[in-house]
Write an enzyme that holds these catalytic residues in place. Structure first.
Site, PDB file in Angstrom:
ATOM      1  N   ARG A  39       0.817  -1.210   0.000  1.00 32.60           N
ATOM      2  CA  ARG A  39       0.000   0.000   0.000  1.00 32.60           C
ATOM      3  C   ARG A  39       0.857   1.268   0.000  1.00 32.60           C
ATOM      4  O   ARG A  39       0.472   2.285  -0.576  1.00 32.60           O
ATOM      5  CB  ARG A  39      -0.940   0.004   1.211  1.00 32.60           C
ATOM      6  CG  ARG A  39      -2.117  -0.945   1.053  1.00 32.60           C
ATOM      7  CD  ARG A  39      -3.000  -0.974   2.284  1.00 32.60           C
ATOM      8  NE  ARG A  39      -4.226  -1.717   2.031  1.00 32.60           N
ATOM      9  CZ  ARG A  39      -5.110  -2.025   2.964  1.00 32.60           C
ATOM     10  NH1 ARG A  39      -4.897  -1.667   4.223  1.00 32.60           N
ATOM     11  NH2 ARG A  39      -6.211  -2.687   2.653  1.00 32.60           N
ATOM     12  N   LYS A 215     -16.389 -14.197   5.898  1.00 27.80           N
ATOM     13  CA  LYS A 215     -17.726 -13.698   6.195  1.00 27.80           C
ATOM     14  C   LYS A 215     -18.612 -13.616   4.957  1.00 27.80           C
ATOM     15  O   LYS A 215     -18.366 -12.823   4.066  1.00 27.80           O
ATOM     16  CB  LYS A 215     -17.635 -12.318   6.853  1.00 27.80           C
ATOM     17  CG  LYS A 215     -16.923 -12.322   8.201  1.00 27.80           C
ATOM     18  CD  LYS A 215     -16.883 -10.933   8.793  1.00 27.80           C
ATOM     19  CE  LYS A 215     -16.177 -10.925  10.148  1.00 27.80           C
ATOM     20  NZ  LYS A 215     -16.126  -9.565  10.742  1.00 27.80           N
ATOM     21  N   GLY A 378      -6.613  -7.807   1.629  1.00 26.47           N
ATOM     22  CA  GLY A 378      -5.364  -8.015   2.328  1.00 26.47           C
ATOM     23  C   GLY A 378      -4.848  -9.438   2.292  1.00 26.47           C
ATOM     24  O   GLY A 378      -3.690  -9.682   1.939  1.00 26.47           O
ATOM     25  N   GLY A 401     -12.609  -4.266   1.625  1.00 29.37           N
ATOM     26  CA  GLY A 401     -14.011  -3.876   1.763  1.00 29.37           C
ATOM     27  C   GLY A 401     -14.415  -2.845   0.732  1.00 29.37           C
ATOM     28  O   GLY A 401     -15.527  -2.887   0.195  1.00 29.37           O
TER      29      GLY A 401
END
Length: 421
Positions: A39, A215, A378, A401
């Site tokens: 990043r 998730k 990530g 996200g």
């Protein structure tokens, strides 16, 4: 989606001007400091562009989830106390590492709104880089507090958002300050939107999506959105457990979201969604020691409830099986557009890394000319790094996200005020 970008500003107009540059330096840290600088390197083109223009850059980032102070307006002494309590979340070591990537970096650990910080920024030279302390030390950041937004805006003449991976957050340094300053997208955000936006248009077919992770609630929106455009959505990771339970199967001690079971029942009839036909299970008490393959014979979409035992506690599903790897590989080899988000198993343990790494290598090799490939998230980036083939992928998104919400078709809060009308 078209954004106002820093390319639109006359570079002469930036000389000597203060630019508040939101970056995402929320990077993995270890005892020796930064151990994955993906990043940080992604922000360098924007930093170097503004440096050539002679702007005085004030870099803002978060790191982890520290306990914020009780007040946004802090004295230097109070702020130092907060910094000591959250030492592991300090950006000081990040600043030192940034110095190895681009010279002339200064770290400012004085609080926003203090005279000490004003003096530091006032003494900055054209083309300078000043990194402020973790923006999440302030409660006004995540609350997008109006007074804190004003304090941030007072630091600069322009605002540039180059933190795509944080743009799904309506925080002060992402969305709030854009209301008060002339605001533009950085070069990284510009490229992210261009690359991901192509997937929402008319991507080349066959269009194949590979989704993993933990998730299902985080992925159901993107599954629904991309199923309208994709030809196949290959699932792995803990996501599949909710599907199996919705089909009436026992998954033992596998990670399952209770809410996820109700969510996926509506997706079971979608023929574009592909589930593993075999899985690797292991003992949760010692996952790396024991493991075996379970072949599945599951029926979907016929109105009948499938009942079966995939595994019983203390065993859990940890990876996709060898037969599934071959089946998924056949689909990937035909793809012209590829998207990958989320590992397909517990790749951190070698015994359960085969699905993620084998298909990760194939994903990368297919992206090398024959298909357009995008990977993001990530854990995905870490897994891709383990394959040693990250350079083969057309675009590696810094967002996890943010990438998913963008692909759902949502307008991210951090991009909303940067949109061209």
């Amino acid at each position: 989606m078209k954004l106002h970008t820093i390319r639109e500003i006359d570079m002469r107009a930036l000389r000597g001007k203060r630019v508040l540059l939101r970056v995402d330096f929320n990077v993995p840290m270890g005892e020796k400091g930064v151990f994955d600088d993906t990043r940080m390197r992604a922000a360098l083109p924007t930093i170097n562009y503004l440096r050539r223009a002679g702007a005085k850059m004030i870099l803002v980032s978060h790191l982890g989830r520290p306990a914020p102070a009780s007040s946004s307006r802090l004295t230097p002494a109070q702020f130092q106390t907060i910094c000591k309590k959250n030492k592991m979340f300090s950006l000081k070591r990040v600043a030192s590492y940034l110095e190895t990537l681009t010279q002339g970096v200064r770290f400012a650990d004085d609080p926003i709104g203090s005279e000490a910080l004003a003096r530091t920024l006032g003494a900055a030279k054209d083309g300078s880089v000043t990194l402020l302390e973790n923006i999440r030390f302030y409660p006004g950041e995540e609350k997008n507090d109006a007074k804190f937004v004003e304090a941030l805006a007072e630091l600069a003449d322009f605002f540039v958002n180059d933190a795509f991976s944080a743009s799904h957050r309506a925080h002060a340094s992402v969305a709030g300050v854009a209301k008060l300053l002339p605001s533009y997208a950085g070069l990284l955000v510009e490229k992210e939107v261009e690359a991901l936006g192509g997937l929402l248009g008319k991507p080349k077919t066959p269009f194949v999506v590979m989704l993993g992770g933990a998730k299902i609630a985080d992925k159901v929106g993107v599954i629904r959105s991309l199923s309208k455009r994709a030809d196949k959505i290959l699932l792995g990771g803990a996501l599949i457990n909710s599907f199996y339970m919705a089909m009436g199967c026992d998954v033992g001690a596998s990670m399952v979201e209770e809410k996820g079971i109700q969510i996926v029942k509506r997706l079971l009839k979608n023929k574009k969604i592909v589930l593993p036909t075999d899985v690797v299970v292991g003992d949760v008490r010692d996952p790396g020691r024991n493991g075996y393959v379970v072949n599945l014979n599951l029926r979907r979409g016929n109105g009948k409830k499938e009942v079966g035992i995939i595994c019983s506690a203390p065993y859990a599903i940890y990876d996709i099986g060898p037969k599934t790897i071959l089946e998924y590989a056949k689909v990937i080899k035909k793809a012209k557009t590829l998207v990958w988000n989320g590992p397909l198993g517990m790749y951190e343990i070698e015994k359960f890394s085969h699905g993620t790494l084998a298909l990760g290598r194939l994903f990368a090799s297919r992206s090398c000319g024959r298909a357009f490939g995008i990977a993001g998230g990530g854990e995905t980036l870490h897994a891709l790094k383990l394959t040693g083939m990250g350079s083969c992928v057309d675009w590696i998104s810094t967002g996890g996200g943010a990438m998913l919400e963008f692909l759902e078709g949502k307008t991210l809060p951090g991009l909303k005020l940067l949109l061209k009308k």
